[in-house]
Structure formats: C-alpha cells, structure tokens
Write a protein that holds these residues in place. Structure first.
Motif, mmCIF file in Angstrom:
data_model
loop_
_atom_site.group_PDB
_atom_site.id
_atom_site.type_symbol
_atom_site.label_atom_id
_atom_site.label_comp_id
_atom_site.label_asym_id
_atom_site.label_seq_id
_atom_site.Cartn_x
_atom_site.Cartn_y
_atom_site.Cartn_z
ATOM 1 N N THR A 135 -3.227 -0.362 20.336
ATOM 2 C CA THR A 135 -2.611 -0.172 21.745
ATOM 3 C C THR A 135 -1.876 -1.500 21.897
ATOM 4 O O THR A 135 -0.825 -1.719 22.518
ATOM 5 N N ASP B 133 0.369 6.675 22.185
ATOM 6 C CA ASP B 133 -0.682 5.984 21.723
ATOM 7 C C ASP B 133 -1.992 7.394 21.681
ATOM 8 O O ASP B 133 -1.737 8.478 22.269
ATOM 9 N N GLU B 134 -3.223 7.005 20.986
ATOM 10 C CA GLU B 134 -3.899 8.043 20.998
ATOM 11 C C GLU B 134 -3.348 9.444 20.255
ATOM 12 O O GLU B 134 -3.548 10.471 20.787
ATOM 13 N N GLY C 230 -10.697 4.625 23.662
ATOM 14 C CA GLY C 230 -9.777 3.363 23.993
ATOM 15 C C GLY C 230 -10.220 2.052 24.619
ATOM 16 O O GLY C 230 -9.575 1.022 24.866
HETATM 17 MG MG LIG Z 1 -6.391 1.877 21.695
#
Ligand SMILES: [Mg+2]
Ligand SMILES: Nc1ncnc2c1ncn2[C@@H]1O[C@H](COP(=O)(O)OP(=O)(O)OP(=O)(O)O)[C@@H](O)[C@H]1O
Length: 786
Positions: A33, A221-222, A559
């Motif tokens: 991230t 992301d993810e 996260g």
């Molecule tokens: Mg992350």
C-alpha cells in the motif's frame, strides 16, 4: 519534496515502473500500500501526470481515506483530483453521470442488504414461494454470486433449464422478478453498481473511451479480493493505455464467498501479456516472532505462489496462547490484560471470526470502563430509527423508491392501515406508476375512503420538506423538521424514556454526520448525502482520533495494523468455522488465509486465546483448540502447558537474537535432514519431510535476499514508522482558557494543554453536558479558536 530513498529497492522499482502492466505480489506488511501511494505521488511529481488522470482503487472506504491522506502528505497539490475510491463508489460516480444510457435515471436509489431482503420478502409473497424450500437470504446469495460472475437472469434461466433443475429454475424466476422490481423502483443493489457499469461500458463505446482517456494510470490495492465483475471493469478501463498496476497477496484472499477470484491474481500475466512482476519480501510491520508464526501457519496451504517474508525488525516477544474454561473468562482475561498494560487504547485490537463474539467483549469493556469501538455488528445504518429517518430523506429525494415510502407511510402512526397501502399499491401497478405517484392521486384509488385524507396529510408534509430542500435548507434542518412536524419525536417519547433516549442519541449522530457532510462537501445535495451514507462500510465508523480499543472481525481488519493484537476464539468449529470444516480443503485454506491476515496485523505483540466451552445457539458446547494453534511451533508460541526446557525455546531464541544478519534462522540450521532439530527435539515437527528445514523453506530461503543477490543490502534501511501519521502541530493557535469549536462536539473551553511528546493532549470542557470533558490529541481534534 518526496524522499523515495525511504523505500527499499524493490519498492522503488514498483514506484518507478509507471508504464505498462505491473503486478506487485507480496506478503503482508511488505509495504504494498505504501508503494502504491508513493507511486501516485511519483506520477504527479516526476512524470507530470495530471492528478485527474489517476485512478486508485482500494477495498474499503477506510483504506480509500487513508490512501487519500497519505497522498495528501506526499504531494503538495493536486491530490484532491486523484480519484481514490472503492470499486463501489467509483461505479456510483460513473453511473450518476451516464446511467441514463441504460434506462435508469441518474437519481437512482442504492439498496443495502436490508432493503434487498424486504424486496425479496415481497416477491416471495407475491409469487407464493414456499419458504420451507427456499429462504430469502439464500436466494439473494445465489443472485449475488450470479451477478459477481456476470450471469444475467436470462442466462441463469437458460442454464437452469439445460440442467433440468427445478429448484434453480425457480430461483431464476425470482432473479428475473427481483431485477424487474429493482428497475421499477429505479434502484440498484450493491452488486448492480458493478454489473451496470460494465454493462454501460460494453454498450456505450464513447462512455468507455471517455473514462479510458480519463484514467490513464490505474492502480488497484488488495487485488487478491477482486471478483470477476470487478476484474472485468478494470480490464475494460485499462484496455487502451495498459498502464495498470495491481498489488496484492494471494495469501490474503479472504472473500471467496463474495466471489473474489484467486484466479484473477494468478492469471494477471495472461490477461495483460508482458506484465512485469515484482515481489516484495521484507516486512516492516511485525517482529520476527510474529512474522514467523504467520509464515508457519500459511505454509500449510497448498497451491500458493511461494514467497517468504523476512524482517529486520526485532525478534520481539514470543506470541502467547491462553485457554480458558469459557468464553466469558476468555473475554474477562483479555480486557483485564489490556487494562493492566495500559493505554493508549487505540494501540489494541481484539479480532474475532464472527460478529456474534463481540457482545461479550463489549460487556467486559463496559464493566472495566475500557473505552472501545465496535466495528461492524449491528451497523449503525441498520438501526430502526436511522432507517426511518433515511427513508424519509429518500422519499423526499426520490419518490420512486417504493420501499422507502412504504416503510414510513405509517411511521409515526397515522392510521394508514395495511389495507389502504395494498389498495394504493394495486392502483400503482395497474396504472404503471410508482407508489408515491399513486399516493399523490389518492382520490382516484378505488375503495380508499377516509384513508385518503390521512394520505393527503402525509404527501403534503413531504411536499413541504421538498420545498425546504429547494430553498437549500441544510439537511440537518430538514431532519429536525421531519422529527417535529411528523410527530416522530413525540412517538419515540411514548415508547419509554430509556429507549427513546438511546434512539434519539443515534439520530443525533446522524445529524452530526449530516452537518459534517454539509460543511465539507463542495456541492452538497441530499442525494449525494444519501449515497455517501449507503456506501459507508462498517469500518468507517472507526475514527482514528479517538483513543479506544478496536473490536472487529478478522475480515474487516484487512490492510490495517495495530501494535497489540488479540485473536480470540481460536477453536475448531469457530475458527476454522464449522462450515469450512464441512465444506472441505478449499474452504479450510481460506480460513487459514484469514488466520494469516489476523496474525500479520500485529506489530509488537500477539496474543491468541480460546475457550474450552462456548455457548452456541443457546447451548454450552465443549470446544477443541484450533488446528491453527497446533500449526505454530513452540519456538514462536508460548503455551500454557509447555515446558520450555524441553522445547529448547530459550536456547534457540538466544541464538536467534545474537545471530548475524545474513545467517538465517537458528532452528533452520539446527535441523538435520531427518527434520529433527540438532538437539534431538522433535516437538511438533516430526512429520516434516526430509530436506525441509524446521521452518519450511530451504534454509537459505530466510536469508536476507540482498545479502546474496546482486543488489547491495540496504544496511541501515531507515525506519520511520508508519507513513500515515498525523503530524504534531508545531504550535497551537489556542491556549488554556480559550473558547474553541470542535466539528462534532461543538463549542467548549480549553482546560489544559499537555505536551505528550508526539502530540499535544488537549482537555476541553464542552458546553454540551452530554459530551462533558474530553481529552484529545491536537492533531486529530482540529479545534478552531472562536
Ligand atoms: Mg496494504
Ligand atoms: N521501506 C519502508 N521503510 C519503512 N517502513 C516501511 C517501508 N515500507 C513499508 N513500511 C511500513 O510498514 C507497514 C506496512 O506497510 P503497508 O501497510 O504498506 O504494507 P502492505 O503490504 O500493504 O500490508 P497488507 O498486506 O497488510 O495490506 C506500514 O506501517 C508502512 O509504513
């Protein structure tokens, strides 16, 4: 200016590779991230990319907010125009502009799970579905899966017929009817937001091209948790420029039940030929002990892309496992442990598998006066009073939402009975109009009689509220007017004091939300407000400025990171869940990934707990310790029954602590080809295949990759904590005794200011007695001097 030196060489490569498809595949806490955020900054600062040409997609609203903040602190200007959003809010924004191309109007409603259930209930009733055979929730689940796979009702029907499965055929009919009614209500459910956007792009080339040109650089992301329709959406958007960067961790894919498709990550290189793949292996989040526990658990999964995480962080404390006679004692111990260790409280998180586990923790927190924040559970927006007010607002904004209108037509009680509602409904259907339109023509409804008068009063009130809105009255005042003019507040009072008070508190909270929305939105409008509300994931209720421990499910923790983490309920049948145990190996592996997610949230200390008995569905049942606990070796887990002199833990840990950087783990070296440790300890590892070290990988796998590779080892990689920290203000423009304003709590007087090192701690006496005296950090509180 940016300092890309604070990134490691692989992260830097991810940041500097701006053109063409890029896959960053890396384990937890390796700075994915963080790399993504720096990449956005780099594009703007160094590559002169216009901020509005960048799209960054994250999974939760919380993560989107965090990303926006991180970007804001990295680049001096322009960050506002970067689209940082979740898949859902991206789609809402697109549809609000272009949905007319596919036959809806741009003020469509968004139905949450509660609304869709109500709708399905009506359909069940009208189509006379036998609820012994089919359940609303089950059918909605099937429909949702179909949508995630982009299977239309028609296609669903075709394959049901082809299979000759009468149950599936029935579900197909329900799916068709469900879509028909959504459309009639000008409403979309959460899955539709994605499906309809893809539909829009596929049917309107010029709309697609508009967005392709707009989003020249796309980041996700993810990525491991994207499902088929989300993947389709991204592929369409990226098809023209192919500047797509996705980051993810196949070991953290935990939304299989939502249709997340692990294939998406494994086949990225196929979909985007020529894709560059970067792996990050250094973890910056956790201690060695925590990381090794995580590595040990996840290595029991088969069919994963092999990767190894290492860290330069300290060895740290050995994670602890504790078992208790019951879940009450478990909760009691955890809460006392936290109280004993002391604040700041927001450094602690208690994570669990199911929402139901939260209640006991809440009770214990209350008992010990420990401030907590529950994320999830009964969602704020699902509460009756909140839904009532929101349905009023929806009716005011969009009279076409029949469900919303029907919910409030007799709330508070106006003497409009079910019979009258049915008559109006019938009339609406026959004349092909919405329920609200029928209410406006109530005189024409056959057999309506005296109810017409009462309905007239209701529609007059709605018109009044609409007029307020036209005159740009703030939403807050519209809500107040609803409460007063409709008699809602009075009816609440009649319900009894305690009940009314807590319900009013919730409504106050909604009003707070409306106020802060009104103050911060560029062009505030009621429908945009409703949209924001409809999209808040539970996690958004997590306000970082408040010093409270966090209670949440493992799924919502993805996260995030916390210094101290408790994983509660480590019991077979609970975690891994009974369902997964019955379903088989694939489901079990998903649970194991969830366990990996949980362990890797911890920065400094990890505590795992279990109960030997637990109340499930009203019955006390004996519980067996989770198999995941057994998968963690003694050297990285302190167990209650364990004799450390036998495990050899102390010797190993000492050796570990004194090891030169490149040497790898002592127990990896100590173990011979027979899998036994050199000191003869066999412990839990007797069944390890020959040639595999105690810690799974070949012993050099844990080596610092920089030590043996071509790139030089970053000897003293600077570590400066989290990228996302709010800076301590240099000075404050208020002092003790000053009058100040807080966005949520209103006005107050500063009692004291203390320099707490990282930040100033300000104590404020708020005028509102219900809020009272609060201590807060200056950087978060953003107090304004009056
Ligand atoms: Mg992350
Ligand atoms: N090069 C670095 N130097 C120092 N700290 C770093 C570096 N890279 C990442 N970090 C820190 O490590 C922590 C984890 O980073 P981040 O959240 O980006 O990891 P992630 O790979 O996205 O994790 P997850 O898989 O859990 O989402 C953060 O606190 C981040 O600030």
């Amino acid at each position: 200016m940016n300092n890309y030196d604070t990134l490691n060489p692989m992260q830097r490569e991810a940041v500097f590779t701006t053109e063409g498809p890029l896959l960053v595949l890396a384990g937890a806490g390796s700075g994915k991230t963080r790399a993504l955020t720096h990449r956005v900054a780099y594009l703007i600062e160094e590559k002169d990319v216009k901020p509005w040409n960048i799209l960054a997609i994250t999974f939760t609203n919380k993560a989107a907010g965090e990303m926006r903040d991180r970007v804001n602190s990295l680049v001096e200007y322009g960050a506002d125009s970067v689209w940082v959003s979740t898949f859902h809010s991206l789609c809402v924004r697109i549809l609000r502009r272009f949905i007319e191309n596919i036959g809806y109007t741009t003020d469509f409603s968004i139905y949450d799970s509660d609304d869709t259930k109500t709708l399905m209930k009506q359909i069940f009733k009208d189509l006379e579905v036998n609820t012994k055979v089919l359940k609303e929730r089950g059918v909605l689940g099937v429909i949702s899966s179909a949508k995630n796979e982009m299977i239309s009702p028609e296609e669903f029907m075709l394959s049901a017929k082809a299979e000759g499965d009468s149950r599936l055929k029935r579900i197909a009919e329900l799916y068709m009817e469900y879509q028909k009614r959504l459309k009639k209500n000008n409403a979309l459910d959460f899955d539709d937001l994605l499906v309809k956007t893809v539909e829009l792009f596929q049917s309107k080339q010029e709309v697609l091209e508009y967005y392709q040109d707009r989003f020249r650089y796309i980041m996700v992301d993810e990525y491991q948790d994207t499902n088929t329709v989300q993947f389709k959406l991204v592929s369409l958007l990226a098809a023209k420029y192919r500047n797509i960067c996705v980051v993810g961790d196949d070991d953290q894919s935990i939304y299989r039940f939502r249709g997340a498709n692990i294939r998406n990550i494994l086949s990225f290189e196929e979909t985007f030929p020529g894709a560059k793949v970067i792996k990050l292996e250094q973890n910056y989040r956790s201690t060695k002990m925590i990381l090794d526990s995580a590595n040990e658990v996840i290595r029991n999964n088969t069919g994963r892309k092999d990767k190894t995480l290492w860290t330069e962080n300290e060895v740290g404390e050995r994670p602890v496992f504790r078992e208790f006679p019951s879940s009450f004692e478990e909760a009691e111990w955890i809460v006392r442990d936290i109280v004993k260790k002391g604040g700041p409280w927001k450094d602690y998180a208690i994570l669990y598998r199911t929402n139901a586990q939260s209640r006991i923790f809440e009770e214990k927190c209350v008992a010990y006066n420990l401030p907590y924040r529950l994320v999830g559970g009964v969602n704020f927006y699902q509460r009756k009073e909140i839904k009532d007010v929101l349905c009023y607002l929806k009716t005011i904004a969009n009279g076409r939402d029949d469900l919303a209108v029907q919910r409030i037509i007799n709330v508070p009680k106006r003497g409009i009975g079910a019979m009258s509602v049915a008559r109006v409904n019938m009339f609406a259907m026959e004349n092909d109009m919405s329920f609200y339109e029928a209410l406006e023509r109530v005189q024409a409804v056959p057999g309506i009689g005296k109810a017409a008068l009462k309905i007239g009063v209701f529609t007059d009130q709605i018109s009044e509220f609409r007029k307020m809105l036209k005159e740009e009255t703030p939403i807050k005042d519209v809500i107040e007017a609803i409460l007063d003019k409709t008699g809602y507040r009075d009816e609440l009072k009649e319900e009894g004091e305690v009940e009314a008070e807590s319900r009013m508190e919730n409504i106050e909270e909604l009003i707070n939300k409306a106020v802060s929305y009104w103050e911060s939105a560029e062009e505030p409008s009621l429908s945009a407000f409703l949209e924001e509300v409809a999209l808040v994931a539970d996690i958004d209720s997590m306000d970082e400025s408040e010093d409270r421990i966090i209670l949440m499910t493992l799924h919502s923790a993805k996260g995030l990171e916390f210094p101290y983490v408790y994983l509660a309920g480590m019991e077979d049948g609970l975690f891994p869940s009974m369902m997964s145990l019955m379903e088989g190996p694939e489901a079990l592996e998903e649970e194991r990934r969830l366990c990996y997610v949980g362990i890797t949230r911890a920065e400094k200390r990890l505590t795992l707990t279990a109960a030997k008995s637990r109340m499930i569905k009203g019955q006390v049942q004996p519980e067996r310790t989770s198999r995941f606990i057994d998968e963690i070796p003694d050297v990285c887990l302190e167990r209650p029954d364990q004799d450390d002199s036998k495990t050899g833990w102390k010797k190993m840990a000492d050796a570990y602590r004194n090891l030169p950087e490149e040497a790898g783990l002592p127990w990896a070296k100590a173990s011979g080809a027979d899998g036994k440790a050199a000191d003869g300890h066999t412990g839990r590892f007797q069944n390890r295949p020959a040639g595999v070290s105690l810690f799974g990988q070949k012993s050099d796998a844990y080596k610092n990759p920089y030590a043996s590779g071509t790139s030089a080892a970053p000897k003293n990689t600077p570590t400066f904590g989290k990228a996302f920290t709010v800076e301590k203000p240099k000075s404050l423009d208020y002092s003790e005794g000053d009058r100040v304003h807080h966005m949520r709590f209103g006005d107050g007087t500063v009692k004291s200011i203390a320099d707490g090192g990282k930040d100033f701690e300000v104590t404020v006496d708020f005028d509102n007695a219900a809020i009272g005296t609060r201590k807060m950090f200056a950087s978060f509180a953003k107090l304004k001097k009056l």
